[in-house]
Motif scaffolding. Structure first.
Motif, PDB file in Angstrom:
ATOM      1  N   UNK A 204       0.855  -1.192   0.000  1.00  0.00           N
ATOM      2  CA  UNK A 204       0.000   0.000   0.000  1.00  0.00           C
ATOM      3  C   UNK A 204       0.890   1.241   0.000  1.00  0.00           C
ATOM      4  N   UNK A 205       0.484   2.264  -0.751  1.00  0.00           N
ATOM      5  CA  UNK A 205       1.208   3.532  -0.760  1.00  0.00           C
ATOM      6  C   UNK A 205       0.326   4.634  -0.199  1.00  0.00           C
ATOM      7  N   UNK A 206       0.857   5.410   0.708  1.00  0.00           N
ATOM      8  CA  UNK A 206       0.068   6.454   1.368  1.00  0.00           C
ATOM      9  C   UNK A 206       0.747   7.799   1.124  1.00  0.00           C
ATOM     10  N   UNK A 207      -0.003   8.752   0.611  1.00  0.00           N
ATOM     11  CA  UNK A 207       0.535  10.100   0.379  1.00  0.00           C
ATOM     12  C   UNK A 207       0.781  10.815   1.698  1.00  0.00           C
ATOM     13  N   UNK A 208       1.437  11.939   1.614  1.00  0.00           N
ATOM     14  CA  UNK A 208       1.773  12.696   2.806  1.00  0.00           C
ATOM     15  C   UNK A 208       0.645  13.610   3.268  1.00  0.00           C
ATOM     16  N   UNK A 209       0.742  14.052   4.523  1.00  0.00           N
ATOM     17  CA  UNK A 209      -0.169  15.063   5.073  1.00  0.00           C
ATOM     18  C   UNK A 209      -1.627  14.626   5.036  1.00  0.00           C
ATOM     19  N   UNK A 210      -1.879  13.317   5.150  1.00  0.00           N
ATOM     20  CA  UNK A 210      -3.251  12.815   5.172  1.00  0.00           C
ATOM     21  C   UNK A 210      -3.648  12.460   6.597  1.00  0.00           C
ATOM     22  N   UNK A 211      -4.931  12.368   6.811  1.00  0.00           N
ATOM     23  CA  UNK A 211      -5.447  11.863   8.081  1.00  0.00           C
ATOM     24  C   UNK A 211      -6.278  10.618   7.784  1.00  0.00           C
ATOM     25  N   UNK A 212      -5.920   9.526   8.434  1.00  0.00           N
ATOM     26  CA  UNK A 212      -6.629   8.248   8.255  1.00  0.00           C
ATOM     27  C   UNK A 212      -7.289   7.916   9.577  1.00  0.00           C
ATOM     28  N   UNK A 213      -8.596   7.709   9.554  1.00  0.00           N
ATOM     29  CA  UNK A 213      -9.337   7.480  10.804  1.00  0.00           C
ATOM     30  C   UNK A 213      -9.046   6.096  11.384  1.00  0.00           C
ATOM     31  N   UNK A 214      -9.545   5.833  12.585  1.00  0.00           N
ATOM     32  CA  UNK A 214      -9.416   4.516  13.203  1.00  0.00           C
ATOM     33  C   UNK A 214     -10.136   3.469  12.350  1.00  0.00           C
ATOM     34  N   UNK A 215      -9.659   2.221  12.471  1.00  0.00           N
ATOM     35  CA  UNK A 215     -10.355   1.095  11.839  1.00  0.00           C
ATOM     36  C   UNK A 215     -10.520   1.222  10.327  1.00  0.00           C
ATOM     37  N   UNK A 216      -9.565   1.869   9.689  1.00  0.00           N
ATOM     38  CA  UNK A 216      -9.557   1.874   8.224  1.00  0.00           C
ATOM     39  C   UNK A 216      -8.634   0.747   7.763  1.00  0.00           C
ATOM     40  N   UNK A 217      -9.053   0.035   6.733  1.00  0.00           N
ATOM     41  CA  UNK A 217      -8.309  -1.126   6.253  1.00  0.00           C
ATOM     42  C   UNK A 217      -8.059  -0.984   4.760  1.00  0.00           C
ATOM     43  N   UNK A 218      -6.855  -1.324   4.344  1.00  0.00           N
ATOM     44  CA  UNK A 218      -6.466  -1.097   2.948  1.00  0.00           C
ATOM     45  C   UNK A 218      -5.973  -2.395   2.346  1.00  0.00           C
ATOM     46  N   UNK A 219      -6.526  -2.755   1.198  1.00  0.00           N
ATOM     47  CA  UNK A 219      -6.098  -3.998   0.536  1.00  0.00           C
ATOM     48  C   UNK A 219      -4.788  -3.746  -0.228  1.00  0.00           C
ATOM     49  N   UNK A 220      -4.154  -4.816  -0.644  1.00  0.00           N
ATOM     50  CA  UNK A 220      -2.816  -4.751  -1.235  1.00  0.00           C
ATOM     51  C   UNK A 220      -2.689  -3.756  -2.378  1.00  0.00           C
ATOM     52  N   UNK A 221      -1.582  -3.006  -2.363  1.00  0.00           N
ATOM     53  CA  UNK A 221      -1.261  -2.026  -3.403  1.00  0.00           C
ATOM     54  C   UNK A 221      -2.221  -0.839  -3.452  1.00  0.00           C
ATOM     55  N   UNK A 222      -3.109  -0.696  -2.480  1.00  0.00           N
ATOM     56  CA  UNK A 222      -4.024   0.450  -2.526  1.00  0.00           C
ATOM     57  C   UNK A 222      -3.222   1.746  -2.570  1.00  0.00           C
ATOM     58  N   UNK A 223      -3.773   2.701  -3.299  1.00  0.00           N
ATOM     59  CA  UNK A 223      -3.144   4.010  -3.502  1.00  0.00           C
ATOM     60  C   UNK A 223      -3.932   4.993  -2.651  1.00  0.00           C
ATOM     61  N   UNK A 224      -3.410   5.296  -1.506  1.00  0.00           N
ATOM     62  CA  UNK A 224      -4.148   6.120  -0.546  1.00  0.00           C
ATOM     63  C   UNK A 224      -3.678   7.561  -0.706  1.00  0.00           C
ATOM     64  N   UNK A 225      -4.397   8.295  -1.577  1.00  0.00           N
ATOM     65  CA  UNK A 225      -3.956   9.647  -1.913  1.00  0.00           C
ATOM     66  C   UNK A 225      -4.942  10.694  -1.422  1.00  0.00           C
ATOM     67  N   UNK A 226      -5.842  10.298  -0.547  1.00  0.00           N
ATOM     68  CA  UNK A 226      -6.806  11.245   0.034  1.00  0.00           C
ATOM     69  C   UNK A 226      -7.075  10.821   1.464  1.00  0.00           C
TER      70      UNK A 226
END
Lengths: 347, 347, 347
Positions: C270-292
């Motif tokens: 998984x790739x996560x961009x900078x300066x983001x806020x991810x809430x509790x109990x969020x789950x990301x599947x393989x290679x997800x592009x977390x840009x928001x």
């Protein structure tokens, strides 16, 4: 310095009329090789470059020898021949046998006189090293690990306790083999670690790049078969089994318990989910997302092509509407059918 | 502790009426900086925060000085000014010159008196170190490698034989430069290794993060030009050439023989195929799949946006039907055209 | 060798009629466990395998005990019970307390007698180690770093100056914590380095795999909360904050200043961009592009499914036409509506 005669001997090819005393300093690309350099041509599209070649000698297919303006050696597979002779030109360090006084070697370890143990390297209790093993500066071989003949660990490579390497394996710098697999059981307050009781077993002639991680198994071992080649920064999780001759390019990540067949290839950054079975001769292009089993040989891909970001944004938004677009399409088809029927009713 | 006067000298800015004897303990974010702390403001959107700032001093654009309730220094580029002064506040270890008795240094290596060689570091034969080079604990410099002035290798960093670094380079911990490129020729039973006969040449002021791998070239060298900056866990394969001032963020993987221009930026996890040419000023967003050459400056992307998995599954299925959907769309258009014509015929 | 009685004591479960003197050599998979091996069954779908089980003992839910042909221990959560007892079977090296004569320990460091410092390990000035800390061969603890009780660094792990670890943390081989964050300000000729003045603070019971990089903060610290688990080759950039019990799988990359909640899970790559806020109990599947940013708990994904490359190419081309396809769809809908109306006008 290598003579053409040495090449002829190594390759077992016909020297024909070439002067086997010609001396070669190095191998160079076909278009730039000079009078003391060896070149090779493996694909017909470079035949035009061959015409102006000024190398001392060229490795090429026998049928191309007539096109060469310089001495040449005809071989069935010029690229393979280049690979075979390349070692003759390798000026990299060839460590001397013996244990450096700055190495840390447990008295119970079995170290043949032919082995080379560099400064700062550590060999723990009950380790068994084969003939000609090279452990470079700072390498670590954990308790009870076994290395076959001619294995080489570059600086900072780490084998945890109990890891087994066959003969003729290479492990580049700072690679880690046998760290704990990522196994935890959730409880109400956090995670309970699952001790990783398996190890890692690696076959013969396995070549492993720098910065790789291959984890030890949970109960059974993680297994890498003979002749597997692994590029830098690859991650192989616990209990994976990788079949013979499979090639894994840089930055590939493989989750736990996946079983990969023989002769597969993984291009850079491919990601593979856990508990999958991948058949023999399956090939994956760069960044492919392998989240399902693969039962048919062939080439597989995923992802979207590179676009200017401005255009990509527009298309990416539509991806999120793709299922809705599909429904609209179905509706349109139905409507149009109805209209068409109405129209034909009208007729 | 740093005085405001030292800042004025370093930045070459106008002190105006500020008291240059003011002492600063550290730099802090604008909204939290206290009476012994320096702050900076680089973007107008933070001007509202400036109003309640309690820092000892703020670095800002001259036109914002009127808005500051505390002493300020006006500078053309406050972010760059912050970068420049940040080194004054750095309390990290400054190693003493000299060779630690626990280091392993070959007698043939050239080590200036100003160099600092830490415990367990290894300097092989024929190495040449510039002035003020720092090799930290356990770092490795292979035979014949050359480091320019003021280079610093952090613990466990490994330079293979023959690697060349210019002046003022930083290599963070456990990074590996000069391991073998991933080059093999296939034969019937497995893979024949191609000796990697090139090296790695790195320019001046190149900053390389931790856990990076940069492989040596097959015949020619892998080349990193001046002022390139590279984040952690980047992989650069053999024979890549990276142009000046290009910035490469974490986990980027670049396959072999790709040539990247100047002033490019690669965001995290970008994957680049081999044998590509990327022009100057090309920019790639996170995870972009760069599988074709890039000839126009600009920003490039690929992939699909993040969605709730339940919704993503529906859209992802449709991706696999996209070409079929397109054909259905074309058919609908043709049908509708025919109907439209029929309708107008009716009129 | 472990007795069934020891298991009963550790798990606090009811022995019932089982013979607590039964000896167990190891844990094995349910289908293969023999008469001196322990097995477990955590999911009902394996109940058919249980029928033919030949293990010495099986851990299972009390309601399945009637189905077991061999002695069994009933526990509420058999997988968690397996995790708890796995440590009893771990034959990995248990280092002895004391400082190896080949270690490099600064006189100012605080080292309890219970700590174990391996050969070639380096402990710089002002370091404080807790009770029972293990620093393996070649590990590095930079100036002023602090490690809580029972922390273990495997070979080659590097903690930069000032890094803080809580109690009971594990750091696997060649992981680097506290290298400089990737912070530079652009100037006309290149990049000005921003000194990274923060550090890294890690909580209690944090488990970190091999080849991981966690960078120090620019001004504030990078923070990893209690009970976070991190797999191999993960990269966490400067100033990230990771919430309690979050699990991060192999090869995940996280850009700077991102704040992740509690109990999140990130699958591999998984790739996560900078300066983001991810809430509790969020789950990301393989290679997800977390840009928001992510504000709702749940599972998130991105990317496209694996296809045969030939088919993928066709669909991928259409992705680049997706916005155009959408426009064509809208046009068709309008046309069809017009036709439909015209048709109904005709009626």
């Amino acid at each position: 310095m290598v003579t053409l005669g040495e090449l002829v001997t190594l390759l077992g090819c016909e020297p024909g009329s070439v002067d086997t005393s010609i001396e070669l300093d190095r191998i160079a690309p076909l278009g730039r090789a000079g009078p003391r350099e060896l070149a090779f041509i493996a694909e017909p599209r470079y035949l035009s470059t061959l015409k102006s070649c000024t190398a001392a000698c060229v490795l090429l297919k026998p049928e191309w020898q007539g096109d060469s303006p310089v001495p040449s050696l005809g071989v069935a597979d010029p690229y393979l021949a280049y690979a075979r002779v390349s070692a003759l030109f390798d000026l990299g360090p060839a460590p001397e046998a013996g244990v450096h006084p700055g190495a840390f070697v447990d008295a119970s370890a079995s170290i043949p006189a032919s082995a080379s143990i560099g400064p700062g390297a550590c060999v723990e209790a009950d380790v068994v090293l084969g003939e000609n093993v090279v452990l470079s500066h700072g390498a670590h071989v954990g308790r009870g690990a076994k290395l076959g003949d001619n294995c080489r660990l570059w600086p900072g490579a780490v084998l945890y306790h109990g890891v087994v390497l066959g003969d003729d394996c290479v492990v580049h710098a700072n690679t880690v083999i046998g760290a704990d697999g990522f196994g935890f059981a959730r409880h109400s307050d956090g995670w309970e670690k699952i001790s990783q009781l398996g190890s890692v077993r690696i076959g013969n002639r396995v070549d492993i790049g720098a910065g790789v991680t291959i984890d030890r198994g949970a109960l059974d071992d993680t297994v890498i078969a003979d002749d597997v080649i692994i590029d830098d920064q690859v991650h192989i999780a616990h209990n994976c089994v990788i079949g013979r001759r499979t090639a894994i390019a840089g930055c590939v990540g493989m989750a736990g318990s996946t079983v990969v067949g023989e002769d597969c290839t993984f291009a850079g950054q491919v990601g593979v989910s856990g508990h999958l079975k991948i058949c023999d001769n399956a090939h994956f292009t760069g960044q492919a997302k392998v989240a399902r089993k693969v039962e048919e040989p062939g080439s597989y891909s995923s992802g979207t092509p590179l676009e200017a970001t401005r255009q990509w944004r527009k298309n990416a938004v539509r991806f999120g509407q793709l299922d809705a677009m599909h429904r609209r399409l179905v509706k349109l088809e139905a409507k149009l059918d109805a209209l068409g029927e109405a129209a034909s009713d009208d007729d």
